[in-house]
Design a protein around this motif. Structure first.
Motif, PDB file in Angstrom:
ATOM      1  N   ALA A 235       0.834  -1.201   0.000  1.00 54.13           N
ATOM      2  CA  ALA A 235       0.000   0.000   0.000  1.00 54.13           C
ATOM      3  C   ALA A 235       0.871   1.255   0.000  1.00 54.13           C
ATOM      4  O   ALA A 235       0.569   2.228  -0.704  1.00 54.13           O
ATOM      5  N   LEU A 236       1.959   1.243   0.753  1.00 55.41           N
ATOM      6  CA  LEU A 236       2.866   2.394   0.767  1.00 55.41           C
ATOM      7  C   LEU A 236       3.553   2.571  -0.582  1.00 55.41           C
ATOM      8  O   LEU A 236       3.736   3.694  -1.055  1.00 55.41           O
ATOM      9  N   LEU A 237       3.938   1.472  -1.215  1.00 53.12           N
ATOM     10  CA  LEU A 237       4.561   1.554  -2.539  1.00 53.12           C
ATOM     11  C   LEU A 237       3.571   2.101  -3.569  1.00 53.12           C
ATOM     12  O   LEU A 237       3.928   2.934  -4.415  1.00 53.12           O
ATOM     13  N   LYS A 238       2.330   1.652  -3.477  1.00 52.72           N
ATOM     14  CA  LYS A 238       1.291   2.152  -4.379  1.00 52.72           C
ATOM     15  C   LYS A 238       1.086   3.646  -4.171  1.00 52.72           C
ATOM     16  O   LYS A 238       0.988   4.412  -5.132  1.00 52.72           O
ATOM     17  N   LYS A 239       1.033   4.065  -2.913  1.00 49.34           N
ATOM     18  CA  LYS A 239       0.870   5.483  -2.597  1.00 49.34           C
ATOM     19  C   LYS A 239       2.029   6.297  -3.179  1.00 49.34           C
ATOM     20  O   LYS A 239       1.811   7.352  -3.787  1.00 49.34           O
ATOM     21  N   ALA A 240       3.249   5.819  -3.003  1.00 45.71           N
ATOM     22  CA  ALA A 240       4.419   6.521  -3.541  1.00 45.71           C
ATOM     23  C   ALA A 240       4.339   6.624  -5.056  1.00 45.71           C
ATOM     24  O   ALA A 240       4.617   7.683  -5.634  1.00 45.71           O
ATOM     25  N   ASN A 241       3.942   5.553  -5.701  1.00 48.98           N
ATOM     26  CA  ASN A 241       3.834   5.556  -7.161  1.00 48.98           C
ATOM     27  C   ASN A 241       2.791   6.567  -7.631  1.00 48.98           C
ATOM     28  O   ASN A 241       3.020   7.317  -8.581  1.00 48.98           O
ATOM     29  N   LEU A 242       1.649   6.604  -6.961  1.00 45.57           N
ATOM     30  CA  LEU A 242       0.607   7.556  -7.341  1.00 45.57           C
ATOM     31  C   LEU A 242       1.068   9.003  -7.143  1.00 45.57           C
ATOM     32  O   LEU A 242       0.753   9.875  -7.952  1.00 45.57           O
ATOM     33  N   LEU A 243       1.817   9.250  -6.082  1.00 40.77           N
ATOM     34  CA  LEU A 243       2.346  10.597  -5.857  1.00 40.77           C
ATOM     35  C   LEU A 243       3.325  11.003  -6.956  1.00 40.77           C
ATOM     36  O   LEU A 243       3.311  12.141  -7.430  1.00 40.77           O
ATOM     37  N   ILE A 244       4.161  10.071  -7.371  1.00 42.85           N
ATOM     38  CA  ILE A 244       5.110  10.355  -8.457  1.00 42.85           C
ATOM     39  C   ILE A 244       4.356  10.596  -9.760  1.00 42.85           C
ATOM     40  O   ILE A 244       4.675  11.531 -10.514  1.00 42.85           O
ATOM     41  N   LEU A 245       3.333   9.795 -10.040  1.00 43.36           N
ATOM     42  CA  LEU A 245       2.534  10.008 -11.252  1.00 43.36           C
ATOM     43  C   LEU A 245       1.793  11.343 -11.202  1.00 43.36           C
ATOM     44  O   LEU A 245       1.694  12.040 -12.213  1.00 43.36           O
ATOM     45  N   LYS A 246       1.286  11.699 -10.047  1.00 44.98           N
ATOM     46  CA  LYS A 246       0.610  12.986  -9.886  1.00 44.98           C
ATOM     47  C   LYS A 246       1.563  14.124 -10.217  1.00 44.98           C
ATOM     48  O   LYS A 246       1.223  15.053 -10.954  1.00 44.98           O
ATOM     49  N   GLN A 247       2.765  14.049  -9.675  1.00 49.79           N
ATOM     50  CA  GLN A 247       3.781  15.067  -9.951  1.00 49.79           C
ATOM     51  C   GLN A 247       4.089  15.108 -11.447  1.00 49.79           C
ATOM     52  O   GLN A 247       4.197  16.180 -12.039  1.00 49.79           O
ATOM     53  N   HIS A 248       4.205  13.956 -12.059  1.00 51.53           N
ATOM     54  CA  HIS A 248       4.519  13.875 -13.495  1.00 51.53           C
ATOM     55  C   HIS A 248       3.413  14.537 -14.322  1.00 51.53           C
ATOM     56  O   HIS A 248       3.692  15.307 -15.238  1.00 51.53           O
TER      57      HIS A 248
END
Length: 88
Positions: free
Chosen positions: A44-57
């Motif tokens: 869940a933490l990895l998924k959250k991190a990935n979504l944050l990076i995609l949001k920034q992108h």
């Protein structure tokens, strides 16, 4: 580093600690269900991190590509990532 990246980094560091804890749990022969629950929490933490990076992108790189009329490549990149996230 922007806010999304800072939050993603914190999630990744937290998941790193959880994964180290999970390894220790397995080495100690801890109860399988407890180990599994910790794996789910780390995912869940990895998924959250990935979504944050995609949001920034999207907010920066994709938005900039639209301004310069070359967004197709950036859109395809995001779609490719999203398809990988849903192919589970």
């Amino acid at each position: 580093m922007n806010e999304e990246q800072k939050k993603a980094l914190q999630s990744l560091k937290t998941s790193k600690g959880q994964i180290e804890g999970i390894i220790k749990m397995i080495e100690e022969g801890r109860y399988c269900v407890d180990v599994s629950n910790q794996i789910i929490a780390a995912q869940a933490l990895l998924k959250k991190a990935n979504l944050l990076i995609l949001k920034q992108h999207i907010h920066h790189c994709v938005k900039d590509a639209f301004k310069h009329d070359n967004a197709d490549e950036k859109i395809d990149e995001v779609i490719d990532i999203l398809s990988k996230m849903t192919d589970r």
